[in-house]
Design a protein around this motif. Structure first.
Motif, short mmCIF file in Angstrom:
data_model
loop_
_atom_site.label_atom_id
_atom_site.label_comp_id
_atom_site.label_asym_id
_atom_site.label_seq_id
_atom_site.Cartn_x
_atom_site.Cartn_y
_atom_site.Cartn_z
N ALA A 158 8.54 -11.90 -19.87
CA ALA A 158 7.98 -12.33 -21.16
C ALA A 158 8.83 -13.39 -21.83
O ALA A 158 8.31 -14.31 -22.48
N HIS A 159 10.16 -13.27 -21.71
CA HIS A 159 11.02 -14.24 -22.38
C HIS A 159 10.95 -15.60 -21.69
O HIS A 159 11.07 -16.64 -22.35
N ALA A 160 10.72 -15.61 -20.39
CA ALA A 160 10.50 -16.88 -19.68
C ALA A 160 9.21 -17.52 -20.17
O ALA A 160 9.13 -18.75 -20.31
N MET A 161 8.20 -16.68 -20.45
CA MET A 161 6.94 -17.20 -20.98
C MET A 161 7.18 -17.85 -22.35
O MET A 161 6.63 -18.92 -22.64
N TYR A 162 8.02 -17.21 -23.16
CA TYR A 162 8.38 -17.79 -24.46
C TYR A 162 9.02 -19.16 -24.28
O TYR A 162 8.67 -20.12 -24.98
N GLY B 14 0.86 -22.67 -28.24
CA GLY B 14 0.49 -21.49 -29.01
C GLY B 14 -0.10 -20.39 -28.16
O GLY B 14 0.23 -19.20 -28.34
N GLU B 15 -0.95 -20.75 -27.21
CA GLU B 15 -1.55 -19.75 -26.32
C GLU B 15 -0.50 -19.13 -25.41
O GLU B 15 -0.58 -17.94 -25.07
N ILE B 16 0.48 -19.93 -25.03
CA ILE B 16 1.56 -19.40 -24.19
C ILE B 16 2.41 -18.42 -25.00
O ILE B 16 2.79 -17.35 -24.51
N PHE B 17 2.72 -18.78 -26.25
CA PHE B 17 3.46 -17.85 -27.11
C PHE B 17 2.69 -16.55 -27.29
O PHE B 17 3.28 -15.47 -27.33
N GLY C 59 5.41 -8.53 -25.10
CA GLY C 59 6.49 -7.82 -25.77
C GLY C 59 7.71 -8.62 -26.14
O GLY C 59 8.74 -8.06 -26.51
N ASP C 60 7.62 -9.97 -26.11
CA ASP C 60 8.79 -10.78 -26.46
C ASP C 60 8.85 -11.01 -27.97
O ASP C 60 7.94 -11.63 -28.55
N PRO C 61 9.91 -10.54 -28.65
CA PRO C 61 9.97 -10.65 -30.12
C PRO C 61 10.11 -12.08 -30.61
O PRO C 61 9.66 -12.42 -31.71
N TRP C 62 10.74 -12.95 -29.82
CA TRP C 62 10.93 -14.34 -30.23
C TRP C 62 9.58 -15.06 -30.27
O TRP C 62 9.32 -15.85 -31.19
N ALA C 63 8.74 -14.77 -29.28
CA ALA C 63 7.39 -15.35 -29.28
C ALA C 63 6.59 -14.79 -30.45
O ALA C 63 5.80 -15.52 -31.07
N ARG D 271 7.46 -16.71 -33.50
CA ARG D 271 6.91 -18.07 -33.50
C ARG D 271 5.45 -18.07 -33.97
O ARG D 271 4.95 -19.09 -34.42
N LEU D 272 4.78 -16.91 -33.85
CA LEU D 272 3.38 -16.82 -34.25
C LEU D 272 3.20 -16.12 -35.59
O LEU D 272 2.08 -15.81 -35.99
N TYR D 273 4.31 -15.88 -36.29
CA TYR D 273 4.25 -15.27 -37.61
C TYR D 273 3.74 -16.33 -38.60
O TYR D 273 4.22 -17.46 -38.62
#
Length: 305
Positions: free
Chosen positions: A39-43, A61-64, A71-75, A78-80
């Protein structure tokens, strides 16, 4: 791009490519890891898309969203919807992501994750209570400094920059420790700090380390500093020309500044040829470097330059 099992890349491989502006390589690494369920690599794939620009910036945005749902909190952050550094007018943002990300960071922090601990520092900075108590002894900023120090001891070297900016009691201690651990963004900070203090030996040491690392923003800074004679730097048109040429070769268009200051007229043609050749030789062996992490991307929320 395929990798044999024993040579599967890591996120650090992708970040190293990103730091040196090899965007396609970074994208390939993060894509490969994302397909493995990371998931973090996806971010970071989403971040790479933003850096590459164009329609990819919108597609990020769709990738995030995929990374957030994995389950990646950084992503998630980014969408908050209240994240000022996101493109929520075109990305699938939601207010739910802030509390979800915070819950994960709290758990990760207890497990010793320095970046998660530091994420909580920046989250607390946004609160009304922090801004009210910011300068009170033992409150606000002092409390955040303690949490940032915890993050540093948990392994997040970037917290040293925060402590340098906010803890005036001993603001170079942790930055120096970070530099000893090869945290490149610490070099330019220390170089300028010791320059302003007039401690030439240490200034030269860290300036050389920053330049040799290919620190793009610092080399650009030296171009302006020597051209204009600012922040303790005397005007030196040869150095300005040299660092300006490196900056140009790194891909930044500063031609207007060359013209505006009529820099080429300050040096003989022979000297320009020598300095240009020297700059080309430097760039061949020193690729450009720009540090990104979860707190500096995409618009230098944390100033690592």
């Amino acid at each position: 791009m395929s990798f044999p099992l024993q040579a599967m890349p890591t996120i650090h491989n992708g970040l190293d490519a990103l730091w040196h502006h090899h965007y396609q390589k970074a994208e390939q690494v993060f894509q490969t890891l994302s397909e493995q369920g990371n998931a973090h690599a996806m971010y970071w794939l989403g971040n790479t898309y933003q850096l590459e620009g164009g329609m990819k910036r919108l597609d990020a945005g769709e990738i995030f969203l995929k990374a957030a749902n994995m389950g990646d909190p950084w992503a998630m952050y980014r969408l908050y919807t209240k994240n000022p550094y996101s493109l929520c007018t075109v990305w699938p943002c939601s207010s739910k992501w802030d509390s979800k990300a915070a819950a994960i960071w709290e758990r990760q922090s207890k497990q010793g994750n320095g970046k998660a601990t530091f994420a909580l520092v920046l989250r607390k900075e946004r609160t009304f209570w922090y801004n009210v108590t910011k300068w009170l002894p033992g409150m606000g900023q002092e409390k955040l400094n303690k949490i940032a120090l915890k993050a540093f001891h948990q392994g997040y070297l970037g917290a040293a920059v925060y402590l340098f900016n906010h803890d005036n009691t001993d603001n170079t201690k942790y930055l120096t420790q970070a530099a000893k651990s090869n945290f490149i963004p610490a070099y330019n900070r220390l170089a300028i700090y010791y320059k302003n203090k007039g401690i030439v030996k240490l200034m030269n040491k860290f300036e050389k380390m920053a330049v040799q690392s290919g620190d793009k923003s610092f080399i650009r800074f030296l171009f302006f500093a020597y051209m204009q004679g600012v922040v303790g730097y005397n005007k030196d048109f040869e150095k300005a020309y040299y660092y300006g040429k490196i900056t140009s070769l790194y891909g930044d268009d500063i031609s207007d500044f060359f013209k505006g200051f009529n820099l080429s007229s300050k040096l003989t043609k022979d000297k320009q040829i020598i300095l240009t050749q020297k700059a080309k030789e430097f760039v061949r062996s020193h690729p450009p470097y720009h540090y990104y992490d979860e707190f500096s991307f995409p618009f230098d929320v944390m100033k690592f330059k």
